[in-house]
Design a protein around this motif. Structure first.
Motif, PDB file in Angstrom:
ATOM      1  N   GLN A  50       0.608  73.391  31.346  1.00 23.91           N
ATOM      2  CA  GLN A  50       0.723  74.814  31.641  1.00 23.91           C
ATOM      3  C   GLN A  50       2.080  75.341  31.192  1.00 23.91           C
ATOM      4  O   GLN A  50       2.219  76.492  30.824  1.00 23.91           O
ATOM      5  N   LYS A  51       3.068  74.464  31.203  1.00 26.11           N
ATOM      6  CA  LYS A  51       4.415  74.938  30.906  1.00 26.11           C
ATOM      7  C   LYS A  51       5.252  73.769  30.388  1.00 26.11           C
ATOM      8  O   LYS A  51       5.079  72.638  30.843  1.00 26.11           O
ATOM      9  N   ILE A  52       6.093  74.051  29.416  1.00 27.62           N
ATOM     10  CA  ILE A  52       6.977  73.025  28.872  1.00 27.62           C
ATOM     11  C   ILE A  52       8.395  73.552  29.003  1.00 27.62           C
ATOM     12  O   ILE A  52       8.654  74.701  28.639  1.00 27.62           O
ATOM     13  N   ARG A  53       9.290  72.724  29.533  1.00 29.10           N
ATOM     14  CA  ARG A  53      10.681  73.169  29.628  1.00 29.10           C
ATOM     15  C   ARG A  53      11.541  72.142  28.908  1.00 29.10           C
ATOM     16  O   ARG A  53      11.509  70.955  29.227  1.00 29.10           O
ATOM     17  N   ILE A  54      12.268  72.626  27.903  1.00 34.55           N
ATOM     18  CA  ILE A  54      13.146  71.743  27.144  1.00 34.55           C
ATOM     19  C   ILE A  54      14.564  72.092  27.541  1.00 34.55           C
ATOM     20  O   ILE A  54      14.950  73.257  27.469  1.00 34.55           O
ATOM     21  N   GLU A  64      10.528  68.773  30.719  1.00 42.56           N
ATOM     22  CA  GLU A  64       9.739  68.885  31.928  1.00 42.56           C
ATOM     23  C   GLU A  64       8.412  69.551  31.578  1.00 42.56           C
ATOM     24  O   GLU A  64       8.388  70.552  30.870  1.00 42.56           O
ATOM     25  N   VAL A  65       7.336  68.956  32.044  1.00 45.09           N
ATOM     26  CA  VAL A  65       6.018  69.504  31.734  1.00 45.09           C
ATOM     27  C   VAL A  65       5.325  69.814  33.052  1.00 45.09           C
ATOM     28  O   VAL A  65       5.272  68.970  33.939  1.00 45.09           O
ATOM     29  N   THR A  66       4.822  71.032  33.187  1.00 52.61           N
ATOM     30  CA  THR A  66       4.091  71.383  34.402  1.00 52.61           C
ATOM     31  C   THR A  66       2.603  71.235  34.135  1.00 52.61           C
ATOM     32  O   THR A  66       2.079  71.800  33.178  1.00 52.61           O
ATOM     33  N   GLY A  90      -1.935  73.675  26.704  1.00 57.15           N
ATOM     34  CA  GLY A  90      -3.386  73.561  26.638  1.00 57.15           C
ATOM     35  C   GLY A  90      -3.895  72.149  26.450  1.00 57.15           C
ATOM     36  O   GLY A  90      -5.085  71.907  26.578  1.00 57.15           O
ATOM     37  N   LYS A  91      -3.021  71.211  26.112  1.00 57.93           N
ATOM     38  CA  LYS A  91      -3.476  69.828  25.985  1.00 57.93           C
ATOM     39  C   LYS A  91      -3.534  69.173  27.361  1.00 57.93           C
ATOM     40  O   LYS A  91      -2.889  69.619  28.293  1.00 57.93           O
ATOM     41  N   GLY A  92      -4.282  68.078  27.422  1.00 56.08           N
ATOM     42  CA  GLY A  92      -4.371  67.357  28.679  1.00 56.08           C
ATOM     43  C   GLY A  92      -3.325  66.247  28.733  1.00 56.08           C
ATOM     44  O   GLY A  92      -2.935  65.710  27.693  1.00 56.08           O
TER      45      GLY A  92
ATOM     46  N   ASP B 683       2.444  78.956  29.527  1.00 58.28           N
ATOM     47  CA  ASP B 683       1.161  79.418  29.025  1.00 58.28           C
ATOM     48  C   ASP B 683       0.763  80.703  29.738  1.00 58.28           C
ATOM     49  O   ASP B 683       0.872  80.810  30.951  1.00 58.28           O
ATOM     50  N   SER B 684       0.325  81.668  28.961  1.00 60.53           N
ATOM     51  CA  SER B 684      -0.253  82.862  29.550  1.00 60.53           C
ATOM     52  C   SER B 684      -1.729  82.790  29.201  1.00 60.53           C
ATOM     53  O   SER B 684      -2.147  83.253  28.162  1.00 60.53           O
TER      54      SER B 684
END
Lengths: 123, 755
Positions: A50-54, A64-66, A90-92, B683-684
């Motif tokens: 859902q979210k990537i933080r570099i 960090e990956v949410t 969007g990847k699993g 992601d939105s």
């Protein structure tokens, strides 16, 4: 009967998405849902990115990956590196580690072992 | 947006789909056939009629030629389809004429094909809807007067269905398309059987037909050109390969063949029956039944079967417009990706369709129908030029590609394409020649404008790209970062006090205030003695004098310093209307945006909160700065440096993944440039920047006094006003939404592009 139809047609999209994510997560064997993770258990969870933080700051670089599986969110954090090959929204992602606690409402796992896989939409 | 409006939108358009759901919108062949073929199949409802119309001028002798001409048209269709089957194989990513011509023949042929196609898609909608309305008025003549209203109604219907998305409309369109095919076959079958014992005659058979012109080669060519309407829509399948299920190329090629077989058999069948039942169709009188209607009436009598044929014709014609609704938005998104059209055409809407393209198409088609008074014969004159330009260019492109890449068996395929290009080129000349004065000139005149427009959009985007990456204008890596702030005060109130608190916490090198209200000067000096107040006497416009003041200030600073105008604003309520209520201030902010090297910072607060707050100055304890980024370039770098000068608690860059390709590269670019701040790619899922950002910002629980969130928006400012529409659409959305959030400060950091 119309009530149900109208509810279905106007249902909040977020709810639909959560249901879809959960259905997808249920198909992946030997994983548990994020909301069921107990603090300090060694667990294997799965979710869509859902979210990537570099964070490239010198010395403390981290990625960090949410993950979201429709039941809750989990933050997987890798310290000492600023790049994780192959990750994209969007990847699993399947992660396995000892969970921290639910500080701040979100579960954090540090340096988990991980496995990339197609997301619920084949992404 | 209110929840009622939101619920209504969901009811009409459907619930938003998450981006990943795109895969599920791929079409199986059974659905793809009606989606892409409703256009070529439906043209059978009027192709024979248009040819007969031309032939009727030469009297009964002319009408006898309908069958040979139909066979010639059918042959042409076979040639084009054979050639396009190869294009589909060679271009699995969608081999529309634009892509083939652009890649093999160069930019201008590519743009020629693109503009011809775009114009033609608009005409497809106009022609199909008009023909559909005609099928209805053929069955019920009282409706003839209301044809424009009816046409608009149908456009609105098809537009709405398409905004709901590909898959849904596919299923909906399957029914009338297959229904039309079956009912026409049934009509042809019944007609042939009845003809065994002497053909039934059409209502117009044997009508007096004056001979107005001799039957010369020109007339035959004209009739042939009119009949080639049957070929429209072949392009659609080649363009739409990515919408097919895997294996895409193979499925698309099969669909092309099936479509051609159906189309040819129906076309020849209708022409044969029209010939044998003696149908006569002339330009006058108005309100004649269409040729298909006359044939159906002769074969079935005026029973229910006649109405079935009319209903099916009307339905397929109206839905044929759907083919264009698939292709116009897709082509414009490809053009936007290649930077020939504004980027807005790339955005997928709530339902993953290219909503902007759909809406533009509907508007243009409605305009055409209105101008041409929903007159099919006049509209059809404009049609076809574009189709044949694209056929010719696309096949020529395939020949060049064959010679260049030399894939196995290229000689044979190049021969087929070359022959196809030759034939369609010849037909193009015939069509232009016979239809030029009738209306084709409109299209031919419009094409250069379209090409020019796309070329200049492209040139502009390229210049911006170069400008944003120019190393000599790259902001210095570590600026001294002096921040100078000027507060625009209108008296001492909660909003100005909050602005003073904010500006103090930044610790600007210089902090001062200006006001246009001399009456408030004393109160200011009592309440905030540390900050000098400059009272301006507006000579001329406020904006003008403020601009002069800022320019003078700017001249004293080095080029590394930032000068920020802080605008505290009291909004009466949390409603977007508030922004309109103070047009003076909004205009002032907008005009300062174009002022080089001045940033404008907005500190809004709502009045209801204001009553409870005291006039004490609080420096916020925490200031979270979020810089919105879409790529790594000079404008972003400058905004990051601006953010650093605010002495914030933390700085982060955020991106909402609205452009998945750009977001994937963003992480690597970020690391390459060595920007020492975290980047978050969030992601939105419903591609709604406004609500994703709102959600994001609320996690900080900003209250405006102890905790604030500063949103920094890099903006490009182009020297030419008309270019501004091509950028900064996100900036506008963000400002609109964020002004209403508690404790959020919004700053625009303009980056001025040179000419």
């Amino acid at each position: 009967m119309f009530d149900r139809l109208i509810r279905k047609l106007t249902q909040a999209p977020e709810a639909t998405r959560a249901t879809n994510l959960q259905e997808w997560a249920d198909t992946i064997p030997e994983t548990i849902r994020i909301k069921d993770i107990a603090p300090r258990c060694g667990c294997r969870a799965v979710g869509v990115i859902q979210k990537i933080r570099i964070d490239p700051r010198a010395g403390t670089g981290s990625v960090e990956v949410t993950l979201d599986d429709g039941t809750g969110r989990l933050r997987a954090k890798w310290l000492g590196r600023s790049k994780l090959n192959g990750i994209a929204l969007g990847k699993g992602l399947e992660v396995e580690a000892t969970a921290g606690d639910h500080a701040g409402g979100e579960l954090v796992v540090l340096n988990p072992s991980y496995r990339l896989m197609p997301g619920p939409d084949g992404g | 947006m209110g929840t009622t409006a939101e619920a209504l939108k969901r009811l009409l358009v459907g619930s938003p789909k998450s981006s990943g759901a795109l895969e599920h919108t791929l079409l199986p062949k059974v659905i793809a056939l009606p989606v892409f073929s409703s256009d070529p199949l439906s043209s059978n409802a009027y192709a024979t009629q248009e040819a007969l119309l031309v032939l009727a001028v030469a009297g009964a002798a002319g009408l006898d030629l309908i069958l040979p001409i139909s066979i010639a048209v059918a042959t042409l269709l076979v040639i084009v389809v054979t050639s396009y089957r190869q294009t589909v194989r060679a271009y699995p990513l969608g081999g529309g004429a634009y892509r083939v011509a652009h890649e093999n023949l160069g930019m201008y042929p590519g743009l020629l094909a693109a503009s011809a196609l775009l114009i033609d898609y608009i005409l497809t909608v106009a022609v199909s809807i008009t023909a559909g309305v005609e099928a209805i008025t053929s069955a019920s003549e009282a409706l003839h007067e209301h044809r424009i209203g009816l046409a608009f109604l149908f456009i609105a219907f098809v537009t709405l269905v398409n905004l709901r998305g590909v898959r849904e409309s596919g299923t909906l369109f399957a029914i009338p398309t297959y229904g039309f095919v079956l009912s026409i076959y049934f009509m042809i079958g019944t007609g042939v059987v009845r003809c065994l014992g002497g053909c039934p005659l059409a209502e117009s058979a044997g009508r007096e037909l004056p001979v107005a012109a001799a039957l010369g080669p020109l007339l035959v060519l004209k009739a042939f050109a009119a009949g080639t309407t049957a070929l429209t829509g072949v392009e659609a399948i080649a363009d739409g390969v990515p919408a097919f299920r895997y294996p895409q190329s193979k499925n698309a090629a099969t669909t092309l063949t099936v479509m051609a077989a159906l189309s040819i058999s129906m076309f020849l069948g209708i022409s044969w029956l029209a010939d044998h039942t003696g149908v006569i169709y002339t330009a006058t009188p108005l309100g004649q039944r269409s040729v298909v209607a006359q044939v159906a009436l002769a074969v079935f009598g005026s029973g229910p079967l006649f109405y079935v044929i009319q209903t099916m014709s009307a339905a397929i014609l109206i839905l044929a417009a759907n083919t264009a609704y698939q292709d116009f938005p897709r082509l414009s998104s490809i053009l936007a990706q290649d930077r020939y059209m504004p980027r807005q055409f790339m955005n997928r809407g709530d339902r993953l369709v290219f909503s902007n393209g759909i809406v533009i198409l509907a508007l243009f088609a409605a305009l055409l129908i209105y101008i041409f008074d929903a007159n099919l014969t006049r509209l059809i004159q404009l049609y076809l030029v574009g189709v044949f330009i694209s056929f010719t260019l696309s096949q020529t492109g395939m020949v060049v590609r064959g010679r260049r890449l030399k894939p196995p068996g290229w000689k044979r395929t190049a021969m087929i394409s070359g022959f196809g290009a030759f034939v369609t080129g010849a037909v193009l000349i015939i069509i232009t020649y016979t239809k030029f004065l009738g209306g084709a000139w409109v299209v031919i005149a419009a094409i250069p404008f379209a090409i020019y427009g796309m070329r200049s959009v492209n040139r502009h985007y390229q210049e911006v790209g170069r400008e944003l990456r120019r190393p000599d204008r790259r902001p210095a890596d570590r600026r001294p970062g002096n921040q100078h702030m000027v507060i625009l005060a209108d008296g001492v109130n909660v909003a100005t006090v909050r602005a003073v608190g904010y500006a103090t916490s930044v610790g600007s090198a210089a902090l001062e205030a200006v006001t246009f209200d001399p009456g408030s000067a004393d109160a200011w000096r009592r309440a905030i003695p540390d900050i000098p107040l400059h009272v301006m006497r507006p000579s001329g416009s406020r904006t003008g004098s403020l601009r002069e003041y800022l320019r003078a200030k700017r001249r004293e600073l080095t080029s590394n310093d930032f000068l920020t105008l802080v605008v505290p604003e009291v909004l009466k309520s949390r409603s977007l209307l508030e922004l309109v209520k103070n047009p003076g201030l909004t205009r002032l902010k907008a005009s300062l945006l174009t002022e080089p090297n001045v940033q404008v910072m907005d500190l809004p607060m709502t009045e209801d909160k204001g009553d409870q707050a005291s006039l004490e100055i609080h420096e916020p304890l925490r200031n979270h700065v979020c810089v919105l980024v879409s790529g790594v370039h000079n404008a972003t770098l400058q905004a990051m440096e601006f953010a650093e000068t605010l002495r914030p608690t933390d700085i982060r860059a955020i991106n909402f993944g609205l452009d998945p390709l750009a977001s994937e590269r963003l992480g690597d670019q970020w690391l390459e440039h060595g920007i020492p701040h975290p980047l978050e790619i969030d992601d939105s899922p419903f591609r709604d920047l406004g609500s994703s950002l709102t959600h994001y910002v609320r996690q900080f629980r900003a209250d405006g006094t102890k905790r604030v969130v500063t949103i920094v928006i890099p903006e490009f400012i182009t020297p030419k006003r008309r270019h501004r529409l091509l950028h900064n659409q996100t900036a506008l959305t963000v400002k609109g939404r964020m002004l209403l959030e508690e404790g959020v400060v919004v700053v625009s950091v303009p980056y001025h592009l040179h000419d």
